[in-house]
Design a protein around this motif. Structure first.
Motif, PDB file in Angstrom:
ATOM      1  N   LYS A 258       0.831  -1.208   0.000  1.00 27.85           N
ATOM      2  CA  LYS A 258       0.000   0.000   0.000  1.00 27.85           C
ATOM      3  C   LYS A 258       0.867   1.261   0.000  1.00 27.85           C
ATOM      4  O   LYS A 258       1.705   1.425  -0.889  1.00 27.85           O
ATOM      5  CB  LYS A 258      -0.942   0.000   1.218  1.00 27.85           C
ATOM      6  CG  LYS A 258      -1.865  -1.187   1.263  1.00 27.85           C
ATOM      7  CD  LYS A 258      -3.007  -1.032   0.300  1.00 27.85           C
ATOM      8  CE  LYS A 258      -3.815  -2.311   0.116  1.00 27.85           C
ATOM      9  NZ  LYS A 258      -4.309  -2.945   1.305  1.00 27.85           N
ATOM     10  N   ASN A 259       0.706   2.118   1.034  1.00 21.38           N
ATOM     11  CA  ASN A 259       1.454   3.381   1.028  1.00 21.38           C
ATOM     12  C   ASN A 259       2.738   3.305   1.843  1.00 21.38           C
ATOM     13  O   ASN A 259       3.209   4.293   2.381  1.00 21.38           O
ATOM     14  CB  ASN A 259       0.562   4.515   1.554  1.00 21.38           C
ATOM     15  CG  ASN A 259       0.186   4.299   3.003  1.00 21.38           C
ATOM     16  OD1 ASN A 259       0.296   3.182   3.512  1.00 21.38           O
ATOM     17  ND2 ASN A 259      -0.237   5.364   3.682  1.00 21.38           N
ATOM     18  N   LEU A 260       3.268   2.094   1.966  1.00 24.68           N
ATOM     19  CA  LEU A 260       4.507   1.930   2.734  1.00 24.68           C
ATOM     20  C   LEU A 260       5.610   1.417   1.821  1.00 24.68           C
ATOM     21  O   LEU A 260       5.454   0.400   1.151  1.00 24.68           O
ATOM     22  CB  LEU A 260       4.274   0.925   3.879  1.00 24.68           C
ATOM     23  CG  LEU A 260       5.458   0.654   4.785  1.00 24.68           C
ATOM     24  CD1 LEU A 260       5.715   1.835   5.713  1.00 24.68           C
ATOM     25  CD2 LEU A 260       5.210  -0.598   5.612  1.00 24.68           C
ATOM     26  N   THR A 261       6.708   2.110   1.780  1.00 23.70           N
ATOM     27  CA  THR A 261       7.846   1.667   0.980  1.00 23.70           C
ATOM     28  C   THR A 261       9.088   1.779   1.844  1.00 23.70           C
ATOM     29  O   THR A 261       9.391   2.851   2.375  1.00 23.70           O
ATOM     30  CB  THR A 261       8.010   2.541  -0.271  1.00 23.70           C
ATOM     31  OG1 THR A 261       6.739   2.582  -0.932  1.00 23.70           O
ATOM     32  CG2 THR A 261       9.059   1.974  -1.200  1.00 23.70           C
ATOM     33  N   ILE A 262       9.779   0.651   1.988  1.00 31.19           N
ATOM     34  CA  ILE A 262      10.936   0.643   2.886  1.00 31.19           C
ATOM     35  C   ILE A 262      12.153   0.119   2.113  1.00 31.19           C
ATOM     36  O   ILE A 262      12.096  -0.972   1.550  1.00 31.19           O
ATOM     37  CB  ILE A 262      10.668  -0.239   4.114  1.00 31.19           C
ATOM     38  CG1 ILE A 262       9.605   0.428   4.981  1.00 31.19           C
ATOM     39  CG2 ILE A 262      11.944  -0.469   4.891  1.00 31.19           C
ATOM     40  CD1 ILE A 262       9.186  -0.397   6.160  1.00 31.19           C
ATOM     41  N   PRO A 263      13.203   0.852   2.067  1.00 33.72           N
ATOM     42  CA  PRO A 263      14.399   0.355   1.382  1.00 33.72           C
ATOM     43  C   PRO A 263      14.991  -0.822   2.147  1.00 33.72           C
ATOM     44  O   PRO A 263      14.989  -0.821   3.385  1.00 33.72           O
ATOM     45  CB  PRO A 263      15.348   1.560   1.420  1.00 33.72           C
ATOM     46  CG  PRO A 263      14.852   2.386   2.552  1.00 33.72           C
ATOM     47  CD  PRO A 263      13.376   2.179   2.644  1.00 33.72           C
ATOM     48  N   LEU A 264      15.461  -1.813   1.406  1.00 33.85           N
ATOM     49  CA  LEU A 264      15.976  -3.015   2.057  1.00 33.85           C
ATOM     50  C   LEU A 264      17.316  -2.726   2.723  1.00 33.85           C
ATOM     51  O   LEU A 264      18.235  -2.197   2.098  1.00 33.85           O
ATOM     52  CB  LEU A 264      16.128  -4.123   1.004  1.00 33.85           C
ATOM     53  CG  LEU A 264      16.140  -5.530   1.563  1.00 33.85           C
ATOM     54  CD1 LEU A 264      14.866  -5.847   2.313  1.00 33.85           C
ATOM     55  CD2 LEU A 264      16.362  -6.518   0.449  1.00 33.85           C
ATOM     56  N   ASN A 265      17.382  -3.065   3.982  1.00 36.75           N
ATOM     57  CA  ASN A 265      18.587  -2.844   4.774  1.00 36.75           C
ATOM     58  C   ASN A 265      19.735  -3.717   4.259  1.00 36.75           C
ATOM     59  O   ASN A 265      19.510  -4.797   3.731  1.00 36.75           O
ATOM     60  CB  ASN A 265      18.242  -3.226   6.206  1.00 36.75           C
ATOM     61  CG  ASN A 265      19.176  -2.581   7.181  1.00 36.75           C
ATOM     62  OD1 ASN A 265      20.316  -2.318   6.845  1.00 36.75           O
ATOM     63  ND2 ASN A 265      18.665  -2.300   8.365  1.00 36.75           N
ATOM     64  N   ASP A 266      20.940  -3.265   4.464  1.00 38.92           N
ATOM     65  CA  ASP A 266      22.105  -4.014   3.985  1.00 38.92           C
ATOM     66  C   ASP A 266      22.150  -5.437   4.521  1.00 38.92           C
ATOM     67  O   ASP A 266      22.514  -6.362   3.822  1.00 38.92           O
ATOM     68  CB  ASP A 266      23.394  -3.288   4.401  1.00 38.92           C
ATOM     69  CG  ASP A 266      23.585  -2.023   3.577  1.00 38.92           C
ATOM     70  OD1 ASP A 266      22.942  -1.962   2.500  1.00 38.92           O
ATOM     71  OD2 ASP A 266      24.320  -1.136   4.017  1.00 38.92           O
ATOM     72  N   LYS A 297      13.768  12.233  11.147  1.00 36.15           N
ATOM     73  CA  LYS A 297      13.242  12.329   9.797  1.00 36.15           C
ATOM     74  C   LYS A 297      13.989  11.430   8.826  1.00 36.15           C
ATOM     75  O   LYS A 297      13.649  11.339   7.654  1.00 36.15           O
ATOM     76  CB  LYS A 297      13.340  13.790   9.325  1.00 36.15           C
ATOM     77  CG  LYS A 297      12.396  14.719  10.056  1.00 36.15           C
ATOM     78  CD  LYS A 297      11.966  15.853   9.150  1.00 36.15           C
ATOM     79  CE  LYS A 297      10.728  16.556   9.666  1.00 36.15           C
ATOM     80  NZ  LYS A 297      10.975  17.374  10.852  1.00 36.15           N
ATOM     81  N   THR A 298      15.025  10.744   9.337  1.00 40.00           N
ATOM     82  CA  THR A 298      15.868   9.969   8.437  1.00 40.00           C
ATOM     83  C   THR A 298      15.218   8.672   7.956  1.00 40.00           C
ATOM     84  O   THR A 298      15.600   8.131   6.942  1.00 40.00           O
ATOM     85  CB  THR A 298      17.186   9.601   9.121  1.00 40.00           C
ATOM     86  OG1 THR A 298      16.863   9.069  10.396  1.00 40.00           O
ATOM     87  CG2 THR A 298      18.072  10.820   9.271  1.00 40.00           C
ATOM     88  N   TYR A 299      14.263   8.179   8.747  1.00 39.19           N
ATOM     89  CA  TYR A 299      13.681   6.882   8.401  1.00 39.19           C
ATOM     90  C   TYR A 299      12.478   7.036   7.503  1.00 39.19           C
ATOM     91  O   TYR A 299      11.866   8.099   7.463  1.00 39.19           O
ATOM     92  CB  TYR A 299      13.280   6.147   9.669  1.00 39.19           C
ATOM     93  CG  TYR A 299      14.442   5.786  10.537  1.00 39.19           C
ATOM     94  CD1 TYR A 299      15.554   5.142   9.984  1.00 39.19           C
ATOM     95  CD2 TYR A 299      14.446   6.079  11.893  1.00 39.19           C
ATOM     96  CE1 TYR A 299      16.638   4.818  10.776  1.00 39.19           C
ATOM     97  CE2 TYR A 299      15.519   5.750  12.690  1.00 39.19           C
ATOM     98  CZ  TYR A 299      16.617   5.120  12.126  1.00 39.19           C
ATOM     99  OH  TYR A 299      17.678   4.794  12.905  1.00 39.19           O
ATOM    100  N   PRO A 300      12.120   5.967   6.785  1.00 41.11           N
ATOM    101  CA  PRO A 300      10.953   6.017   5.903  1.00 41.11           C
ATOM    102  C   PRO A 300       9.670   6.253   6.690  1.00 41.11           C
ATOM    103  O   PRO A 300       9.559   5.845   7.836  1.00 41.11           O
ATOM    104  CB  PRO A 300      10.928   4.661   5.225  1.00 41.11           C
ATOM    105  CG  PRO A 300      11.751   3.794   6.096  1.00 41.11           C
ATOM    106  CD  PRO A 300      12.775   4.662   6.714  1.00 41.11           C
ATOM    107  N   VAL A 301       8.754   6.874   6.045  1.00 41.41           N
ATOM    108  CA  VAL A 301       7.593   7.416   6.745  1.00 41.41           C
ATOM    109  C   VAL A 301       6.300   6.817   6.198  1.00 41.41           C
ATOM    110  O   VAL A 301       6.204   6.489   5.019  1.00 41.41           O
ATOM    111  CB  VAL A 301       7.566   8.947   6.565  1.00 41.41           C
ATOM    112  CG1 VAL A 301       6.287   9.551   7.110  1.00 41.41           C
ATOM    113  CG2 VAL A 301       8.786   9.552   7.232  1.00 41.41           C
ATOM    114  N   THR A 302       5.341   6.615   7.094  1.00 43.86           N
ATOM    115  CA  THR A 302       4.013   6.263   6.627  1.00 43.86           C
ATOM    116  C   THR A 302       2.985   7.048   7.438  1.00 43.86           C
ATOM    117  O   THR A 302       3.341   7.694   8.431  1.00 43.86           O
ATOM    118  CB  THR A 302       3.742   4.747   6.717  1.00 43.86           C
ATOM    119  OG1 THR A 302       2.517   4.480   6.079  1.00 43.86           O
ATOM    120  CG2 THR A 302       3.697   4.300   8.156  1.00 43.86           C
TER     121      THR A 302
END
Lengths: 365, 281, 286
Positions: A258-266, A297-302
């Motif tokens: 849905k409206n959540l997008t999280i970059p995959l951690n290393d 504010k550095t982390y992805p937001v929903t």
């Protein structure tokens, strides 16, 4: 001090597999906690170790000695029962002394040990009483005294604190733990209370449906749960689980729903690319690792709408209604938020857990 | 899996097998000890007199229902049985009408003297009620109750009442007060709540305690024999006439008397330990 | 408000009222009547004549003797047998409910039917004699009943009573065993008790209250022994309750019959009292 080794242990009651093919190594002098919901087989396992229950298959070793088919009498163990099982027709003193008498200790030695144990547990004034004249907490102390006085190879405890009131339980936790450290006796402790497990156990073995889910120190159990069961069972409020899909955008991998997008951690990248065929995962994140956006504010937001607030005053637990379901957030301190207000939250990327959707296992194992 | 089964059977020690065999042997002994007399009376009740008097014939081969016919219709057995049933019915009626309110009080209220009342109910079980038969007969003769089934039923109620009160109280107590209080919250009166909620829930247990009363009254012989001369109950009738009758009538009578007992035990088998445990403590 | 409170205070007593009235009329009054019957002579004066007559009657002493003899043979046998059965059934093996039911069968049998059941086996043409003849163990039937055979009849009566009333004791003891929490015995296992040690130091002391009450109840019941004895041996083996019956129903002598009854009451009361003062399980007290 005794090692306890359990190999391939099965205990079936008719069709019900109470314990299923279980392997567990318990180190000498260790305080291990068997943790799980009621009916998960942890008490059955304890009873198999004690010899009160005959195993269906498998082996139980104390050091190198095979104990599997020995009666409890031959195992040199002792036990604290859930409802204490302090014999009602014997005075406290006799309750503590009797196991020694049965083991044919000399009178002098019995006296010495009873004095030692009753001093240790501060029950000297109760020695002349009958169990019916004792409070629950006092009975519990008597049960512990009776269990340690025989200096067993292995001390078994079956939810010994669960019948005490909340305040007493907290105090007894530390007392039992201190006592065990002093005696350095191998201790197997069964409980369904995760706080008890976290605070008391050197290691914790988490059970569900007759199977061992994970064994480890509390740090590992909490921060690196092996599967969704352990992740969900440990921690309060419960970890949030979100079904996500892997998506590749501009050659970068993302977890999306849905409206959540999280970059995959290393740390996940290597694992996920190995299994690039699999697209569906469960993302887990604990409520305390989600922050109100203002703070970082550095982390992805929903986004989500405030549905309900639990004001614990020390913490605030926010139930958010989001497009992908409910999200529980724990914030320290006293927060003022109106219901139905739309707010933004961000996920701590380093604290994210990822599980396979089909097996529920962590992708890190 | 095969491996697993092999492990299981290999390791069961001999001691356990011996224990299993012993258990079966003891169970068989108990079965034989308790069942034999009942089986034998059944055989004898239907045996033809010729077979019975033939000394070399252990198990009879000819059977008849003649004795039943004779016992019931020529020797007034039928009338006695009806009397017995009436006495039992009245005893149950009396003891429940008088005793149920008391059981309710014991199960639902805390009041001064409760434990005293409970204890005296228990103690009255120890009292040999049979000795009351003699003064009762004298009283009954004055008020015209002698030789009636009502007189016997009232006397049996004395024996049964304390028991019914105690057993019913424990059965009523086992129905949670919450149900009744919920009904009262929703506007029923206490009596209505009892009749509509508690009573139906307690009914199976109360039936069992009624059966207990049935058994006691059905079996009682001393009082029944002394109080009544003509309107005798079945046990009293058999007690007075059995030893003067031919043997085969004795066996048929014994059989007729034992059957209800065996049937009733079957019906109360679930409540057996709890109920008799209470009633005899 | 006040009337509401009052209602609640009086309700339990009102509920008990029918019972109390009934017992007063049907127990209290007849008891007074019994005293009158025994201690007031026909001329209306207090007298111990009935009592003295009884004490001087050799039949009374014989009846007391046989009642006690029955008591001392039957009760220990019953309690022992019932305890063994209860321990056995309490092991909860597969099918134990069936065995429980079989043991319970005689529970509801009257003394009259038990006597007839036993007569069926032991009479001259009974199963025992026919069987023994068939096997050739005996050549003529063994007689158990009749004049001069009262010692044989005695043992048949003992056997019958043991058969009939053991289940009563069994049920009390089983109920007592079942309330012993399994944990107490498992604690024994864990602390290395042997089977015997568990039995003598855990099970036996904990079942003792039930054992004692079973003993008391059977002792009191034994004083009422009547039906079986009367049917199988008549007055060859006189017992107290039988004599009460005989004096009332055959001799129409209510004062003497009542005196016999009175003696039974006195003995029962004394035994109950002695029992309560002697046995007290201290550990059950708060």
């Amino acid at each position: 001090m005794t090692n306890v080794t359990i190999r391939g242990l099965c205990k079936y009651f008719d069709r019900v597999k109470a314990v299923d093919n279980l392997d567990l190594e318990i180190k000498a002098g260790e305080f291990i906690v068997l943790l799980g919901p009621s009916g998960c087989g942890k008490t059955t396992l304890l009873r198999c170790i004690s010899g009160l229950e005959r195993v269906t298959a498998g082996r139980v070793f104390f050091d190198d000695h095979d104990m599997t088919y020995l009666s409890p009498k031959g195992r040199d163990i002792s036990m604290v029962f859930q409802n204490y099982a302090v014999w009602p027709h014997m005075r406290v003193e006799k309750n503590i002394a009797f196991p020694l008498k049965v083991k044919k200790f000399p009178q002098q030695e019995i006296k010495k040990r009873v004095a030692w144990a009753s001093d240790l547990l501060r029950i000297e004034e109760l020695l002349d009483r009958y169990p019916a004249q004792l409070s629950g907490g006092q009975r519990q102390r008597v049960a512990v005294a009776r269990a340690i006085v025989v200096e067993p190879r292995v001390l078994l405890m079956d939810e010994p604190l669960s019948n005490l009131d909340a305040l007493l339980r907290v105090r007894m936790r530390s007392e039992v733990k201190k006592l065990q450290q002093k005696l350095t006796v191998t201790t197997i402790y069964v409980t369904h209370d995760q706080v008890e497990a976290m605070t008391m156990g050197d290691r914790i073995a988490v059970f569900n449906q007759g199977m061992l889910q994970q064994v480890g120190i509390s740090d590992v159990i909490y921060h690196n749960p092996a599967n969704t069961f352990v992740a969900g069972f440990i921690g309060s409020p419960q970890m949030n689980f979100i079904e996500v899909e892997i998506e590749s955008i501009n050659n970068e991998l993302y977890l999306r729903t849905k409206n959540l997008t999280i970059p995959l951690n290393d740390k996940f990248k290597a694992k996920v690319s190995e299994h690039s065929g699999i697209r569906n995962y469960i993302l887990g994140i604990r409520p305390e690792h989600i922050y109100l956006t203002g703070q970082s504010k550095t982390y992805p937001v929903t986004k989500g709408k405030v549905y309900f607030l639990e004001l614990l005053r020390s913490d605030t637990i926010i139930h958010l209604e989001t497009e992908f379901g409910f999200l529980v957030v724990k914030e320290p301190g006293d927060l003022k938020l109106e219901e139905n207000r739309e707010i933004e939250v961000s996920f701590d990327l380093n604290r994210i857990h990822l599980f396979y959707e089909d097996t529920g296992n962590s992708i890190m194992t | 899996m095969e491996n697993l089964i092999a492990l299981k059977t290999n390791r069961i020690p001999w001691a356990l097998k011996i224990r299993g065999v012993l258990t079966i042997l003891v169970a068989i002994f108990i079965g034989v000890w308790f069942l034999t007399p009942l089986v034998l009376i059944t055989i004898s009740a239907f045996a033809s007199p010729r077979d019975y008097y033939q000394i070399e014939k252990v198990i009879p081969t000819h059977f008849t229902v003649e004795h039943f016919h004779a016992l019931f219709f020529e020797l007034e057995g039928w009338q006695a049985m009806l009397n017995s049933l009436k006495v039992v019915g009245l005893t149950i009626l009396f003891s429940f009408t008088v005793g149920l309110p008391a059981s309710y009080a014991l199960s639902r209220y805390k009041f001064r003297g409760k434990s005293f009342l409970k204890l005296s109910m228990l103690a009255s079980r120890m009292f040999p009620v049979m000795i009351l038969a003699i003064p009762l007969l004298i009283i009954y003769m004055k008020i015209g109750l002698s030789d009636t089934i009502y007189g016997v039923a009232l006397a049996h109620t004395i024996m049964v009442l304390p028991l019914i009160i105690l057993v019913s109280a424990s059965i009523l107590a086992s129905v949670s007060v919450d149900y009744e209080e919920a009904a009262m919250i929703f506007g029923l009166s206490r009596i209505h709540a009892f009749l509509k909620i508690t009573l139906p829930l307690a009914l199976p247990g109360l039936v069992a305690s009624a059966i207990l009363a049935f058994i006691i009254s059905w079996n009682e012989v001393f009082i029944a024999t002394i109080l009544n001369l003509t309107n005798r109950t079945l046990p009293a009738h058999i007690f007075r006439s059995a030893m003067d009758s031919p043997d085969y009538f004795k066996f048929t009578a014994g059989f007729i008397m034992s059957i209800p007992a065996v049937i009733f035990i079957f019906f109360v088998r679930k409540h057996l330990v709890t109920m008799w445990g209470i009633s005899l403590k | 408000m006040l009337s509401g409170r009052k209602e609640r205070i009086w309700t339990p007593y009102l509920l008990f009222l029918p019972t109390l009235i009934f017992l007063a009329v049907f127990v209290g009054y007849p008891l007074l009547k019994t005293f009158g019957l025994i201690f007031i002579s026909e001329s209306g004066k207090p007298s111990f004549r009935n009592f003295i007559t009884l004490m001087q009657d050799s039949t009374f002493w014989k009846a007391l003797k046989y009642t006690l003899l029955f008591l001392f043979t039957i009760v220990p046998l019953q309690v022992l047998l019932a305890f063994l059965f209860a321990l056995f059934v309490n092991r909860r093996f597969k099918g134990y409910m069936m065995i429980l039911y079989i043991i319970a069968l005689p529970l509801a049998l009257s003394d009259v039917s038990a006597a007839l059941l036993s007569y069926n086996i032991f009479t001259s043409h009974g199963f025992l004699n026919k069987f023994l003849l068939k096997l050739g163990v005996v050549e003529i039937p063994i007689l158990f009943f009749g004049l001069g055979l009262s010692s044989r009849a005695f043992w048949v009566i003992v056997l019958t009573e043991v058969w009939r009333a053991t289940p009563l004791v069994f049920v009390i003891l089983l109920a007592g065993l079942q309330v012993i929490s399994k944990d107490y015995l498992e604690a024994g296992d864990v602390f290395g008790f042997s089977g015997w040690q568990k039995f003598f130091h855990l099970t036996l002391p904990m079942v003792m209250p039930s054992l004692q009450s079973a003993l008391l109840i059977r002792t009191l019941f034994a004083f009422k022994i009547f039906g079986v004895v009367w049917l199988l041996a008549g007055r060859d083996l006189p017992v107290l309750a039988g004599e009460a019956y005989y004096n009332q129903a055959e001799l129409f002598n209510p004062p003497i019959a009542a005196t016999y009854g009175f003696v039974i009451v006195i003995i029962c009361t004394l035994i109950s009292w002695a029992y309560i003062t002697i046995f007290k399980s201290r550990y059950l007290e708060e």
